[in-house]
Design a protein around this motif. Structure first.
Motif, PDB file in Angstrom:
ATOM      1  N   GLU A 125       0.857  -1.175   0.000  1.00 47.83           N
ATOM      2  CA  GLU A 125       0.000   0.000   0.000  1.00 47.83           C
ATOM      3  C   GLU A 125       0.901   1.234   0.000  1.00 47.83           C
ATOM      4  O   GLU A 125       1.921   1.247   0.677  1.00 47.83           O
ATOM      5  N   PRO A 126       0.544   2.281  -0.734  1.00 49.33           N
ATOM      6  CA  PRO A 126       1.379   3.483  -0.743  1.00 49.33           C
ATOM      7  C   PRO A 126       1.560   4.047   0.665  1.00 49.33           C
ATOM      8  O   PRO A 126       0.641   3.982   1.484  1.00 49.33           O
ATOM      9  N   GLU A 169     -15.533  -4.336   3.427  1.00 45.62           N
ATOM     10  CA  GLU A 169     -14.338  -5.181   3.329  1.00 45.62           C
ATOM     11  C   GLU A 169     -13.122  -4.285   3.064  1.00 45.62           C
ATOM     12  O   GLU A 169     -13.228  -3.264   2.395  1.00 45.62           O
ATOM     13  N   TYR A 170     -12.014  -4.673   3.638  1.00 46.28           N
ATOM     14  CA  TYR A 170     -10.780  -3.908   3.471  1.00 46.28           C
ATOM     15  C   TYR A 170     -10.080  -4.372   2.204  1.00 46.28           C
ATOM     16  O   TYR A 170      -9.811  -5.560   2.044  1.00 46.28           O
ATOM     17  N   ARG A 171      -9.801  -3.451   1.288  1.00 42.66           N
ATOM     18  CA  ARG A 171      -9.100  -3.771   0.048  1.00 42.66           C
ATOM     19  C   ARG A 171      -7.759  -3.041   0.057  1.00 42.66           C
ATOM     20  O   ARG A 171      -7.716  -1.805   0.083  1.00 42.66           O
ATOM     21  N   VAL A 172      -6.684  -3.788   0.084  1.00 36.97           N
ATOM     22  CA  VAL A 172      -5.345  -3.201   0.053  1.00 36.97           C
ATOM     23  C   VAL A 172      -5.202  -2.405  -1.236  1.00 36.97           C
ATOM     24  O   VAL A 172      -5.583  -2.867  -2.309  1.00 36.97           O
ATOM     25  N   GLY A 173      -4.683  -1.196  -1.122  1.00 39.15           N
ATOM     26  CA  GLY A 173      -4.450  -0.367  -2.294  1.00 39.15           C
ATOM     27  C   GLY A 173      -5.630   0.493  -2.704  1.00 39.15           C
ATOM     28  O   GLY A 173      -5.573   1.194  -3.702  1.00 39.15           O
ATOM     29  N   ARG A 174      -6.719   0.467  -1.913  1.00 36.26           N
ATOM     30  CA  ARG A 174      -7.888   1.292  -2.257  1.00 36.26           C
ATOM     31  C   ARG A 174      -7.950   2.496  -1.326  1.00 36.26           C
ATOM     32  O   ARG A 174      -7.778   2.396  -0.119  1.00 36.26           O
ATOM     33  N   LEU A 175      -8.217   3.657  -1.917  1.00 34.41           N
ATOM     34  CA  LEU A 175      -8.414   4.887  -1.171  1.00 34.41           C
ATOM     35  C   LEU A 175      -9.836   5.362  -1.430  1.00 34.41           C
ATOM     36  O   LEU A 175     -10.269   5.440  -2.587  1.00 34.41           O
ATOM     37  N   ASN A 176     -10.565   5.642  -0.364  1.00 33.22           N
ATOM     38  CA  ASN A 176     -11.960   6.075  -0.456  1.00 33.22           C
ATOM     39  C   ASN A 176     -12.054   7.557  -0.137  1.00 33.22           C
ATOM     40  O   ASN A 176     -11.409   8.033   0.803  1.00 33.22           O
ATOM     41  N   PHE A 177     -12.879   8.254  -0.906  1.00 38.26           N
ATOM     42  CA  PHE A 177     -13.156   9.667  -0.657  1.00 38.26           C
ATOM     43  C   PHE A 177     -14.645   9.859  -0.450  1.00 38.26           C
ATOM     44  O   PHE A 177     -15.446   9.334  -1.222  1.00 38.26           O
ATOM     45  N   GLU A 178     -15.004  10.612   0.570  1.00 38.67           N
ATOM     46  CA  GLU A 178     -16.379  11.106   0.679  1.00 38.67           C
ATOM     47  C   GLU A 178     -16.352  12.506   0.074  1.00 38.67           C
ATOM     48  O   GLU A 178     -15.565  13.351   0.507  1.00 38.67           O
ATOM     49  N   VAL A 179     -17.176  12.717  -0.937  1.00 37.40           N
ATOM     50  CA  VAL A 179     -17.148  13.970  -1.695  1.00 37.40           C
ATOM     51  C   VAL A 179     -18.463  14.719  -1.522  1.00 37.40           C
ATOM     52  O   VAL A 179     -19.541  14.162  -1.745  1.00 37.40           O
ATOM     53  N   ARG A 180     -18.353  15.981  -1.119  1.00 40.12           N
ATOM     54  CA  ARG A 180     -19.517  16.863  -0.988  1.00 40.12           C
ATOM     55  C   ARG A 180     -19.226  18.148  -1.748  1.00 40.12           C
ATOM     56  O   ARG A 180     -18.182  18.769  -1.541  1.00 40.12           O
ATOM     57  N   ASP A 181     -20.126  18.520  -2.636  1.00 38.42           N
ATOM     58  CA  ASP A 181     -19.988  19.745  -3.436  1.00 38.42           C
ATOM     59  C   ASP A 181     -18.645  19.797  -4.166  1.00 38.42           C
ATOM     60  O   ASP A 181     -18.003  20.857  -4.256  1.00 38.42           O
ATOM     61  N   GLY A 182     -18.192  18.642  -4.665  1.00 37.60           N
ATOM     62  CA  GLY A 182     -16.971  18.589  -5.466  1.00 37.60           C
ATOM     63  C   GLY A 182     -15.671  18.567  -4.674  1.00 37.60           C
ATOM     64  O   GLY A 182     -14.594  18.566  -5.256  1.00 37.60           O
ATOM     65  N   ARG A 183     -15.755  18.536  -3.352  1.00 38.68           N
ATOM     66  CA  ARG A 183     -14.562  18.543  -2.495  1.00 38.68           C
ATOM     67  C   ARG A 183     -14.534  17.293  -1.611  1.00 38.68           C
ATOM     68  O   ARG A 183     -15.572  16.814  -1.154  1.00 38.68           O
ATOM     69  N   VAL A 184     -13.324  16.824  -1.340  1.00 38.18           N
ATOM     70  CA  VAL A 184     -13.141  15.686  -0.436  1.00 38.18           C
ATOM     71  C   VAL A 184     -13.333  16.181   0.991  1.00 38.18           C
ATOM     72  O   VAL A 184     -12.633  17.085   1.439  1.00 38.18           O
ATOM     73  N   VAL A 185     -14.294  15.583   1.702  1.00 41.62           N
ATOM     74  CA  VAL A 185     -14.535  15.968   3.096  1.00 41.62           C
ATOM     75  C   VAL A 185     -14.046  14.894   4.065  1.00 41.62           C
ATOM     76  O   VAL A 185     -13.926  15.139   5.260  1.00 41.62           O
ATOM     77  N   ALA A 198     -11.419  11.056   3.917  1.00 40.43           N
ATOM     78  CA  ALA A 198     -10.674  10.077   3.135  1.00 40.43           C
ATOM     79  C   ALA A 198     -10.189   8.970   4.054  1.00 40.43           C
ATOM     80  O   ALA A 198      -9.813   9.229   5.199  1.00 40.43           O
ATOM     81  N   TRP A 199     -10.229   7.722   3.546  1.00 45.04           N
ATOM     82  CA  TRP A 199      -9.771   6.582   4.347  1.00 45.04           C
ATOM     83  C   TRP A 199      -9.301   5.450   3.451  1.00 45.04           C
ATOM     84  O   TRP A 199      -9.703   5.353   2.304  1.00 45.04           O
ATOM     85  N   LYS A 200      -8.430   4.624   4.013  1.00 49.49           N
ATOM     86  CA  LYS A 200      -7.882   3.469   3.287  1.00 49.49           C
ATOM     87  C   LYS A 200      -8.875   2.318   3.311  1.00 49.49           C
ATOM     88  O   LYS A 200      -9.661   2.198   4.235  1.00 49.49           O
ATOM     89  N   GLY A 201      -8.739   1.472   2.307  1.00 54.01           N
ATOM     90  CA  GLY A 201      -9.466   0.218   2.310  1.00 54.01           C
ATOM     91  C   GLY A 201     -10.641   0.164   1.440  1.00 54.01           C
ATOM     92  O   GLY A 201     -11.417  -0.702   1.340  1.00 54.01           O
TER      93      GLY A 201
END
Length: 71
Positions: free
Chosen positions: A10-11, A50-66, A68-71
């Motif tokens: 993972e990075p 489920e945790y996925r190695v190498g995946r980055l999740n963003f919660e996006v509101r109004d075009g901006r990341v509010v 971020a978390w791994k997995g």
């Protein structure tokens, strides 16, 4: 005997550094830094946990990341 598989690396990157960025800019940066999967989600989205190695999740509101978390 077959060798034991090694999970992909993972990075070494903190998700906190993406909060506040424009969603498209954040996705480009994440891919440049080696994240194999980048997932942008609206607030309150129902997702699998489920945790996925190498995946980055963003919660996006109004075009901006509010958030971020791994997995």
């Amino acid at each position: 005997m077959a060798p034991i598989p090694t999970p992909p690396a993972e990075p070494q990157d903190s998700p906190d550094g993406y909060v506040g960025l424009d969603a498209e800019q954040a996705e480009r940066r994440a891919r440049e830094r080696g994240w194999s999967t980048v997932r942008a989600l609206p607030p309150g989205a129902i997702i699998t946990m489920e945790y996925r190695v190498g995946r980055l999740n963003f919660e996006v509101r109004d075009g901006r990341v509010v958030r971020a978390w791994k997995g």
